[in-house]
Design a protein around this motif. Structure first.
Motif, short mmCIF file in Angstrom:
data_model
loop_
_atom_site.label_atom_id
_atom_site.label_comp_id
_atom_site.label_asym_id
_atom_site.label_seq_id
_atom_site.Cartn_x
_atom_site.Cartn_y
_atom_site.Cartn_z
N ASP A 5 0.79 -1.22 0.00
CA ASP A 5 0.00 0.00 0.00
C ASP A 5 0.83 1.27 0.00
O ASP A 5 0.30 2.36 -0.25
N GLY A 6 2.12 1.15 0.28
CA GLY A 6 2.98 2.33 0.33
C GLY A 6 2.97 2.97 1.70
O GLY A 6 2.14 2.67 2.56
N ASP A 7 3.94 3.85 1.92
CA ASP A 7 4.02 4.59 3.17
C ASP A 7 4.73 5.91 2.89
O ASP A 7 4.84 6.34 1.73
N GLU A 8 5.22 6.56 3.93
CA GLU A 8 5.84 7.87 3.76
C GLU A 8 7.08 7.83 2.87
O GLU A 8 7.44 8.83 2.26
N SER A 9 7.74 6.67 2.81
CA SER A 9 8.99 6.57 2.05
C SER A 9 8.87 5.77 0.76
O SER A 9 9.82 5.71 -0.01
N HIS A 10 7.71 5.13 0.53
CA HIS A 10 7.60 4.23 -0.61
C HIS A 10 6.27 4.42 -1.33
O HIS A 10 5.24 4.65 -0.70
N ASP A 11 6.32 4.28 -2.66
CA ASP A 11 5.10 4.28 -3.46
C ASP A 11 4.40 2.94 -3.36
O ASP A 11 5.04 1.91 -3.12
N PRO A 12 3.08 2.90 -3.59
CA PRO A 12 2.38 1.62 -3.70
C PRO A 12 2.92 0.80 -4.88
O PRO A 12 3.32 1.36 -5.90
N ARG A 13 2.90 -0.52 -4.73
CA ARG A 13 3.36 -1.41 -5.80
C ARG A 13 2.56 -2.70 -5.75
O ARG A 13 1.97 -3.05 -4.72
N GLU A 14 2.59 -3.44 -6.85
CA GLU A 14 1.95 -4.75 -6.92
C GLU A 14 2.88 -5.72 -7.63
O GLU A 14 3.62 -5.32 -8.54
N TRP A 15 2.82 -6.99 -7.19
CA TRP A 15 3.62 -8.04 -7.80
C TRP A 15 2.72 -9.23 -8.12
O TRP A 15 2.25 -9.92 -7.19
N PRO A 16 2.45 -9.51 -9.38
CA PRO A 16 1.65 -10.69 -9.72
C PRO A 16 2.42 -11.96 -9.42
O PRO A 16 3.66 -11.99 -9.48
N LEU A 17 1.70 -13.03 -9.09
CA LEU A 17 2.36 -14.30 -8.84
C LEU A 17 2.87 -14.88 -10.15
O LEU A 17 2.20 -14.78 -11.19
N PRO A 18 4.05 -15.50 -10.15
CA PRO A 18 4.56 -16.15 -11.36
C PRO A 18 3.70 -17.36 -11.70
O PRO A 18 2.94 -17.87 -10.85
N PRO A 19 3.78 -17.87 -12.93
CA PRO A 19 2.92 -18.99 -13.35
C PRO A 19 2.99 -20.20 -12.43
O PRO A 19 1.96 -20.81 -12.13
#
Length: 302
Positions: free
Chosen positions: A171-185
């Motif tokens: 979800d992100g915080d004061e020092s980091h942007d939100p990100r998403e990682w899809p699961l590999p196959p």
């Protein structure tokens, strides 16, 4: 083993303010299932780079990689050698996390098919986990315990789980942007795969042992499902004369559908007890059982 245990005890003492077993946060919308294990879930960890949802502002990067989905996992812990998690109807999504600053586990979720789960594992033995499913490091949120290395992010989700777009979200915080990682196959396939089920056919344990002599334990299990799977179980044996939890010995073998296998392990009894008494050998994992053993010729170590 004594030097290893003294080292673990020293580490655990320095972490007393934060020590404790990692426990599962109940899923917000998960549904129960009744399956257990899968051979396809034992895939080699794969790197899964994520894409920031907003890269307009330069910030410190959080990376999640090596995502795997396993029907059962081995873990290692401080103050004890760890064990096995193999809950009925459960499976485990595990990854390594790296970030430039301290991260909060609550900022991560696992999402699939419109449902979400918070990080966490069922109660484990031996205080703080230092490795899960081959991923080394303390749990996310306790990264300072592991220096500058990675942390471990783990989720407990229903098994099997067939849902669109499974991913880990930050979800992100004061020092980091939100990100998403899809699961590999391989991890996606593991989530949805049918699970193997195992039954204990026999467990052979001597009724008594002289402390210091090896205790020979053998068991026979059958894969009673229609799919191959990786059998996992831990033998827990007391080590009361040194400062840690019970010693665990892992039994592991891939078993074809309908196949019966036998596994044998010699257990070290040197540090069991300071006086002759009856102790309990526990088997926990895909099968569970207890056996009482009389320990003879025990004494307080000099």
């Amino acid at each position: 083993m004594p030097s290893r245990r003294r080292l673990l005890a020293t580490i655990a003492g320095s972490l007393a303010a934060v020590a404790g077993c990692t426990t599962r946060t109940p899923p917000s919308t998960s549904e129960p299932d009744t399956s257990q294990s899968s051979a396809t879930a034992a895939a080699t960890p794969e790197s899964t780079p994520g894409s920031p949802t907003d890269s307009s502002t330069p910030v410190e990067r959080v990376s999640v990689d090596g995502i795997v989905a396993r029907k059962a996992v081995r873990y290692e812990s401080v103050m004890g050698s760890g064990g096995v998690l193999a809950g009925r109807g459960e499976q485990y999504v595990v990854a390594s996390v790296r970030g430039a600053t301290e991260l909060d586990a609550a900022t991560f979720t696992f999402e699939a098919g419109g449902r979400s789960w918070s990080p966490g594992l069922p109660r484990t033995r031996g205080a703080i986990n230092v490795a899960v499913a081959g991923h080394e490091g303390p749990p996310v949120g306790q990264r300072g315990l592991g220096g500058d290395g990675p942390s471990v992010l783990a989720f407990t989700v229903p098994s099997p789980l067939s849902a669109g777009e499974p991913r880990i979200r930050f979800d992100g915080d004061e020092s980091h942007d939100p990100r998403e990682w899809p699961l590999p196959p391989a991890a996606r396939d593991g989530l949805a795969a049918p699970a193997a089920r195992f039954e204990l056919d026999s467990l052979s344990v001597p009724a008594s042992v002289s402390q210091g002599d090896p205790l020979s334990v053998s068991l026979s299990v059958t894969n009673v499902s229609e799919t191959a799977g990786r059998f996992l179980a831990a033998l827990y044996w007391p080590t009361d004369t040194i400062a840690d939890d019970d010693e665990s010995h892992i039994l592991e073998q891939v078993v074809d559908a309908g196949e019966t296998v036998s596994l044998t392990r010699d257990v070290d009894t040197e540090y069991t007890t300071s006086e002759p008494r009856t102790v309990t050998l526990e088997v926990r994992g895909h099968v569970s059982a207890d056996r009482e053993v009389q320990v003879k010729n025990a004494s307080t170590p000099s």
